[in-house]
Write a protein that holds these residues in place. Structure first.
Motif, PDB file in Angstrom:
ATOM      1  N   ILE A 212     -17.054  39.505   3.474  1.00 52.18           N
ATOM      2  CA  ILE A 212     -17.967  39.935   2.409  1.00 52.18           C
ATOM      3  C   ILE A 212     -19.406  39.986   2.919  1.00 52.18           C
ATOM      4  O   ILE A 212     -20.139  40.951   2.657  1.00 52.18           O
ATOM      5  N   ALA A 213     -19.833  38.964   3.656  1.00 58.81           N
ATOM      6  CA  ALA A 213     -21.200  38.953   4.195  1.00 58.81           C
ATOM      7  C   ALA A 213     -21.397  40.065   5.222  1.00 58.81           C
ATOM      8  O   ALA A 213     -22.470  40.673   5.297  1.00 58.81           O
TER       9      ALA A 213
ATOM     10  N   VAL B  19     -19.810  43.040   5.283  1.00 61.27           N
ATOM     11  CA  VAL B  19     -19.905  44.320   4.567  1.00 61.27           C
ATOM     12  C   VAL B  19     -21.216  44.389   3.785  1.00 61.27           C
ATOM     13  O   VAL B  19     -21.844  45.453   3.715  1.00 61.27           O
ATOM     14  N   ALA B  20     -21.658  43.274   3.222  1.00 63.75           N
ATOM     15  CA  ALA B  20     -22.925  43.260   2.480  1.00 63.75           C
ATOM     16  C   ALA B  20     -24.117  43.483   3.402  1.00 63.75           C
ATOM     17  O   ALA B  20     -25.176  43.938   2.956  1.00 63.75           O
ATOM     18  N   SER B  21     -23.964  43.207   4.678  1.00 64.12           N
ATOM     19  CA  SER B  21     -25.080  43.424   5.604  1.00 64.12           C
ATOM     20  C   SER B  21     -25.360  44.906   5.828  1.00 64.12           C
ATOM     21  O   SER B  21     -26.443  45.272   6.279  1.00 64.12           O
TER      22      SER B  21
ATOM     23  N   GLY C  79     -26.197  46.989   8.763  1.00 66.58           N
ATOM     24  CA  GLY C  79     -25.284  45.957   9.256  1.00 66.58           C
ATOM     25  C   GLY C  79     -25.469  45.660  10.719  1.00 66.58           C
ATOM     26  O   GLY C  79     -24.499  45.486  11.448  1.00 66.58           O
TER      27      GLY C  79
ATOM     28  N   GLY D 156     -28.184  36.729   5.911  1.00 64.96           N
ATOM     29  CA  GLY D 156     -26.786  37.103   6.177  1.00 64.96           C
ATOM     30  C   GLY D 156     -26.322  36.629   7.540  1.00 64.96           C
ATOM     31  O   GLY D 156     -25.183  36.176   7.702  1.00 64.96           O
TER      32      GLY D 156
ATOM     33  N   MET E 222     -21.887  44.277  11.704  1.00 66.42           N
ATOM     34  CA  MET E 222     -20.940  44.406  10.607  1.00 66.42           C
ATOM     35  C   MET E 222     -19.515  44.474  11.143  1.00 66.42           C
ATOM     36  O   MET E 222     -18.618  43.789  10.652  1.00 66.42           O
TER      37      MET E 222
ATOM     38  N   LEU F 140     -27.973  45.776   3.146  1.00 66.81           N
ATOM     39  CA  LEU F 140     -29.068  44.815   3.098  1.00 66.81           C
ATOM     40  C   LEU F 140     -29.837  44.674   4.407  1.00 66.81           C
ATOM     41  O   LEU F 140     -30.986  44.252   4.385  1.00 66.81           O
TER      42      LEU F 140
END
Length: 168
Positions: free
Chosen positions: A103-104, A106-108, A115, A76, A121, A111
């Motif tokens: 998107i990346a 928020v996905a962090s 974040g 990420g 994040m 994951l």
């Protein structure tokens, strides 16, 4: 070797000019270049990617999860730093890169160690949003309400109101 004495310079009360104006010219050129692209958006996105990428590499006592989360965090972070370069070097692609950065970022959160402990994040979402919202500078508007073209055989400019009225 010569034994000639070195000439003495007379002392003057005027201050000496700067040796080289190159740093100032370089700074102004960088400022002009920076204003033609979403520079601050790329900076925040890259900083968020940096935090997300390097936080999994911290000592084990300082991170919350090791293993797959660390690999996802590094991936990420690389994606976010690549989007920062894309935003900076290709400002025409800022919408796509901004959306991918948000998107990346928020996905962090799930994951990669929350974040980057929320900081990565936040920075990546801020930078992606700024990239999406950035608009290039508009050209200067015409002044005076007069157009620059003239009627055939006339010496004065045509007023803006009579251009589209159909009368010549």
């Amino acid at each position: 070797m010569t034994t000639d004495p070195t000439p003495e310079r007379p002392e003057s009360s005027e201050p000496t000019a700067p040796v080289s104006p190159a740093p100032r010219g370089a700074r102004l050129a960088f400022r002009r270049w920076r204003r033609t692209r979403p520079f601050w958006a790329a900076l925040w996105t890259g900083a968020g990617g940096f935090v997300i990428f390097f936080l999994p590499m911290a000592p084990l006592g300082k991170i919350l999860q090791v293993g797959v989360g660390g690999i996802a965090g590094m991936a990420g972070g690389i994606v976010l730093m690549a989007m920062a370069l894309l935003i900076l070097l290709l400002p025409g692609q800022r919408h796509t890169a901004g959306v991918i950065a948000v998107i990346a970022g928020v996905a962090s959160f799930p994951l990669s160690n929350l974040g980057g402990l929320f900081l990565g994040m936040f920075l990546s979402v801020l930078g992606g949003s700024m990239a999406f919202a950035w608009l290039p500078e508009k050209p200067a508007r015409r002044r005076g309400g007069l157009l620059r073209r003239t009627r055939p055989g006339a010496e004065t400019p045509v007023p803006a109101e009579s251009v589209g009225s159909g009368s010549v």
